[in-house]
Write a protein that holds these residues in place. Structure first.
Motif, short mmCIF file in Angstrom:
data_model
loop_
_atom_site.label_atom_id
_atom_site.label_comp_id
_atom_site.label_asym_id
_atom_site.label_seq_id
_atom_site.Cartn_x
_atom_site.Cartn_y
_atom_site.Cartn_z
N PHE A 160 0.84 -1.20 0.00
CA PHE A 160 0.00 0.00 0.00
C PHE A 160 0.87 1.25 0.00
N GLY A 161 0.30 2.35 -0.53
CA GLY A 161 1.03 3.60 -0.56
C GLY A 161 1.17 4.22 0.82
N LYS A 162 2.20 5.03 0.99
CA LYS A 162 2.45 5.74 2.25
C LYS A 162 2.14 7.22 2.02
N ILE A 163 1.25 7.79 2.86
CA ILE A 163 0.82 9.18 2.70
C ILE A 163 1.59 10.08 3.66
N GLU A 164 2.04 11.22 3.14
CA GLU A 164 2.68 12.21 4.00
C GLU A 164 2.31 13.61 3.56
N LYS A 165 2.29 14.53 4.50
CA LYS A 165 2.05 15.94 4.18
C LYS A 165 3.37 16.55 3.72
N ILE A 166 3.29 17.39 2.67
CA ILE A 166 4.51 18.02 2.15
C ILE A 166 4.27 19.51 1.95
N GLY A 167 5.33 20.21 1.64
CA GLY A 167 5.24 21.65 1.38
C GLY A 167 4.78 21.91 -0.05
N GLU A 168 5.75 22.01 -0.97
CA GLU A 168 5.41 22.30 -2.37
C GLU A 168 5.39 21.03 -3.21
N ILE A 169 4.60 21.08 -4.28
CA ILE A 169 4.56 20.01 -5.27
C ILE A 169 5.35 20.45 -6.49
N PRO A 170 6.21 19.60 -7.05
CA PRO A 170 6.99 19.99 -8.23
C PRO A 170 6.09 20.44 -9.39
N ASN A 171 6.39 21.57 -9.96
CA ASN A 171 5.61 22.10 -11.08
C ASN A 171 6.22 21.58 -12.39
N ILE A 172 6.07 20.28 -12.61
CA ILE A 172 6.68 19.61 -13.76
C ILE A 172 5.66 19.46 -14.88
#
Length: 388
Positions: free
Chosen positions: A159-171
């Motif tokens: 199963f996937g592991k969920i975490e809170k992050i700051g920015e998402i790469p704008n790719i």
């Protein structure tokens, strides 16, 4: 899955409690056991098992114009997008129906999911993690760019592991799929600088539909990027600002295909919709497909069958003209129609009235006249023939 099964799985008494409870569970040690139990209940993870539950219990059609994508329509969008993509942006992802459908045929694709509803996001995260889908999720207002919280779902064992992050790469992404809220009103200030709208301008404030498309365009890979969007028919022909945006897109060759679909496909609305395909690589022709009459009746709703989907894909992938079904239009024809993309202007569905058999009609008329004459002579209306 039934609502009571879902509620029992997550340990809640009332459905309104689910989003808050689920968000807590996603970051607890209990979640993997819940994933296992969910798989036992759902069995087939090829589609989003929360779609109807969320629409009936949590969605807000009045405030957010939420209409979640039916399973068959999600499959069609995914097949149009194709399996040869390494990155996908799902705008207005809801609980993940379109992402799940594309993941089925492109399992190595990384997904960027954007969703405004804080009630939908926990179910979206759950759907991604239970399927071990590699994804970034942004709880955000796509139109304004305001972000509530970003998340990362990493592949991790079963199963996937969920975490809170700051920015998402704008790719830049290879493909964008979206079923945005139809004809949403949007208040904005045109004087505020937003580079996304520099080329095409802002849509009208009463119809934000093309705003989602312009946002998607800003995120596409310049070489091969495509958008596959489910939109109301109004974007095809409405005037004023939408007409100007449409003209600019058409003159740049950014519209590749338009597919008219049956009405009554959605749970909460009967309106017919169209799939529009936009592309970064200019297209010299547009294929119009009118699939609005081909469906299976399912109680009060309609659904696309495998055969309906196969026919759409055959015409689309082969650029095939089929009488009363599909037509290839070049830019000259589009200009003649003043950049109006109403499908009926390009796919002739006219059914001529049946030919009248003059001889049969004449004979019937003659017999009728004879019977009338006989009735007048005998004083009886004919229930039998009368020799003259």
């Amino acid at each position: 899955m039934q609502a009571d099964e879902i509620n029992r799985l997550f340990g809640i008494d009332e459905s309104f409690m689910l989003p808050d409870k689920l968000m807590q569970l996603l970051f607890s040690d209990l979640i993997e056991d819940i994933y296992e139990k969910y798989i036992e209940l759902q069995k087939d993870l090829a589609y989003d098992g929360f779609t109807n539950y969320f629409q009936e219990e949590h969605s807000s059609r009045k405030a957010m114009m939420q209409d979640f994508t039916p399973k068959e329509l999600s499959e069609l969008v995914a097949k149009i997008a194709g399996g040869e993509c390494s990155s996908c942006l799902d705008i207005c992802a809801g609980t993940g129906g379109l992402t799940i459908a594309l993941h089925n045929i492109a399992p190595e694709c990384i997904f960027y999911c954007e969703e405004l509803s804080q009630r939908a996001v926990p179910l979206l995260l759950f759907n991604l993690a239970v399927r071990n889908i590699d994804a970034f999720v942004s709880n955000k207002n796509v139109l304004t760019g305001e972000i509530v919280q970003n998340y990362r779902v990493r592949k991790c064992g079963k199963f996937g592991k969920i975490e809170k992050i700051g920015e998402i790469p704008n790719i830049p992404v290879d493909v964008c799929v979206t079923n945005p809220p139809y004809s949403l009103k949007w208040e904005y200030d045109e004087k505020q600088k937003d580079e996304r709208f520099a080329e095409f301008g802002y849509p009208p404030k009463q119809f934000a539909d093309l705003g989602f498309i312009i946002h998607g365009m800003s995120r596409l890979n310049e070489d091969k990027g495509r958008i596959i969007a489910i939109l109301p028919h109004g974007v095809l022909f409405r005037g004023n600002k939408e007409a100007e945006i449409r003209r600019k897109m058409l003159e740049k060759g950014l519209v590749k295909s338009i597919i008219g679909l049956p009405d009554k496909l959605f749970l909460n609305t009967d309106i017919p919709v169209a799939i529009m395909e936009f592309c970064k690589q200019p297209s010299e022709q547009i294929i119009f497909i009118d699939a609005s009459r081909e469906f299976e009746k399912n109680k009060k709703k309609n659904r696309l069958t495998n055969e309906n989907i196969k026919k759409i894909l055959f015409a689309l992938q082969n650029n095939t003209e089929i009488k009363k079904y599909s037509h290839m239009a070049d830019m000259a024809e589009i200009r003649v129609n003043e950049f109006n993309l109403n499908i009926s202007r390009y796919v002739d569905m006219y059914e001529p009235p049946p030919k009248i058999d003059i001889v049969s009609v004449s004979k019937a008329s003659s017999i009728k006249s004879q019977n009338k004459s006989c009735s007048l002579q005998t004083g009886h209306f004919p229930e039998r023939t009368c020799s003259m």
